[in-house]
Design an enzyme around this catalytic site. Structure first.
Site, mmCIF file in Angstrom:
data_model
loop_
_atom_site.group_PDB
_atom_site.id
_atom_site.type_symbol
_atom_site.label_atom_id
_atom_site.label_comp_id
_atom_site.label_asym_id
_atom_site.label_seq_id
_atom_site.Cartn_x
_atom_site.Cartn_y
_atom_site.Cartn_z
ATOM 1 N N ASP A 16 0.834 -1.203 0.000
ATOM 2 C CA ASP A 16 0.000 0.000 0.000
ATOM 3 C C ASP A 16 0.869 1.253 0.000
ATOM 4 O OD1 ASP A 16 -2.311 1.420 0.004
ATOM 5 O OD2 ASP A 16 -2.955 0.843 2.012
ATOM 6 N N HIS A 33 3.112 3.129 -8.887
ATOM 7 C CA HIS A 33 2.950 1.692 -9.144
ATOM 8 C C HIS A 33 4.203 1.125 -9.823
ATOM 9 C CE1 HIS A 33 -1.051 2.020 -7.697
ATOM 10 N NE2 HIS A 33 -1.546 2.650 -8.749
ATOM 11 N N LEU A 127 11.679 -19.987 -3.878
ATOM 12 C CA LEU A 127 10.590 -19.152 -3.359
ATOM 13 C C LEU A 127 9.356 -19.405 -4.209
ATOM 14 C CD1 LEU A 127 9.758 -16.677 -1.505
ATOM 15 C CD2 LEU A 127 10.248 -15.234 -3.481
HETATM 16 C C1 FPP Z 1 -1.726 0.224 -3.322
HETATM 17 O O1 FPP Z 1 -1.291 1.526 -3.444
HETATM 18 C C2 FPP Z 1 -1.204 -0.584 -4.378
HETATM 19 C C3 FPP Z 1 -1.962 -1.156 -5.344
HETATM 20 C C4 FPP Z 1 -3.418 -1.037 -5.425
HETATM 21 C C5 FPP Z 1 -1.376 -1.958 -6.389
HETATM 22 C C6 FPP Z 1 -0.068 -2.633 -6.106
HETATM 23 C C7 FPP Z 1 0.564 -2.794 -7.411
HETATM 24 C C8 FPP Z 1 1.898 -2.794 -7.658
HETATM 25 C C9 FPP Z 1 2.923 -2.764 -6.614
HETATM 26 C C10 FPP Z 1 2.386 -2.786 -9.055
HETATM 27 C C11 FPP Z 1 1.685 -3.693 -10.021
HETATM 28 C C12 FPP Z 1 1.879 -5.105 -9.694
HETATM 29 C C13 FPP Z 1 2.470 -6.008 -10.484
HETATM 30 C C14 FPP Z 1 2.585 -7.406 -10.011
HETATM 31 C C15 FPP Z 1 3.045 -5.669 -11.780
HETATM 32 P P1 FPP Z 1 -2.388 2.645 -3.607
HETATM 33 O O2 FPP Z 1 -2.494 2.973 -5.035
HETATM 34 O O3 FPP Z 1 -3.650 2.236 -2.953
HETATM 35 O O4 FPP Z 1 -1.690 3.798 -2.825
HETATM 36 P P2 FPP Z 1 -2.404 4.919 -1.982
HETATM 37 O O5 FPP Z 1 -3.093 4.218 -0.843
HETATM 38 O O6 FPP Z 1 -1.251 5.743 -1.551
HETATM 39 O O7 FPP Z 1 -3.348 5.631 -2.903
#
Ligand code: FPP
Length: 236
Positions: A16, A33, A127
């Site tokens: 997150d 991201h 892993l």
């Molecule tokens: C939360 O941050 C994160 C996500 C909803 C997506 C996680 C995705 C990745 C790390 C990259 C894509 C994954 C792959 C496997 C290629 P948020 O956007 O909710 O952050 P915020 O809470 O600060 O808005």
């Protein structure tokens, strides 16, 4: 028979903070991201050295479809790119990749790319990297209940396998959520029944091997009783 991954820890991560990490820099959320993918790389590389056999990452929840179309497109694009460019590295590093969650709502080509990456990395034993995409723990439990009923009822172990799908991972030992949020957000609810929870202020794009080590040190200092007692005591 249990797999080679079962004797080591299962760590789950709710990644997150990507959006806020980017916003603080005046960048578009998609850049957060992208940085999040770098963090996945760092953590997957470090995990086996810290005794982690299974690493489950929450990349896209069933509720994330509610995000603006452009962000969903960016996330799916990143996932597609990840599958295309990362598979060789995963094979090299002995990492088995599997993806869990619904596949029927994913954009064209992604289910096939998932299948290819899973097949190519299937021999990895250092892993088991599990990525949740279009995932909802409640939906997984409900689907398992429907299947179990169709079989006339099943025992707990068979039900667990219906919930988790194959290859069935061990229960989650440690669940980490980054960015200061403290909730489970429909992630691995069955599997985390006795998970230790670790919340950190660190934004996911900044998370690295050192943070994983810290979380594991905190985990190892915990007293896991699974409903029992720390010390055997005489019956009352
Ligand atoms: C939360 O941050 C994160 C996500 C909803 C997506 C996680 C995705 C990745 C790390 C990259 C894509 C994954 C792959 C496997 C290629 P948020 O956007 O909710 O952050 P915020 O809470 O600060 O808005």
């Amino acid at each position: 028979m249990q797999s080679v991954f079962h004797s080591r820890l299962h760590v789950a991560v709710i990644m997150d903070g990507n959006g806020r990490w980017a916003a603080r820099r005046g960048w578009p959320r998609a850049r957060g991201h992208e940085a999040g993918v770098e963090a996945i790389r760092r953590v997957a590389e470090a995990a086996p050295e810290h005794g982690v056999g299974t690493l489950s990452l929450y990349a896209f929840s069933a509720d994330n479809w509610r995000r603006p179309k452009a962000e969903v497109r960016a996330l799916m694009g990143l996932f597609r790119l990840y599958l295309r460019t990362e598979t060789a590295r995963l094979v090299r590093d002995g990492i088995r990749l599997t993806v869990f969650g619904r596949r029927d709502r994913l954009p064209d080509g992604i289910p096939e790319a998932i299948g290819r990456a899973e097949a190519e990395t299937a021999g990895g034993t250092r892993l088991h990297l599990r990525i949740a995409v279009d995932y909802s723990a409640r939906a997984a439990i409900l689907a398992a209940a429907i299947q179990a009923r169709a079989c006339g009822g099943v025992g707990r172990e068979a039900f667990r396998r219906l919930v988790t799908g194959e290859p069935a991972p061990p229960d989650v030992d440690l669940l980490i959520r980054t960015s200061g949020e403290q909730r489970l957000s429909d992630f691995l609810l069955w599997e985390s029944a006795y998970a230790e929870l670790f919340f950190t202020e660190r934004m996911w794009p900044d998370f690295g091997a050192e943070d994983l080590a810290q979380a594991l040190a905190a985990f190892r200092a915990r007293d896991r009783r699974f409903g029992g007692l720390a010390e055997p005591v005489a019956a009352a």
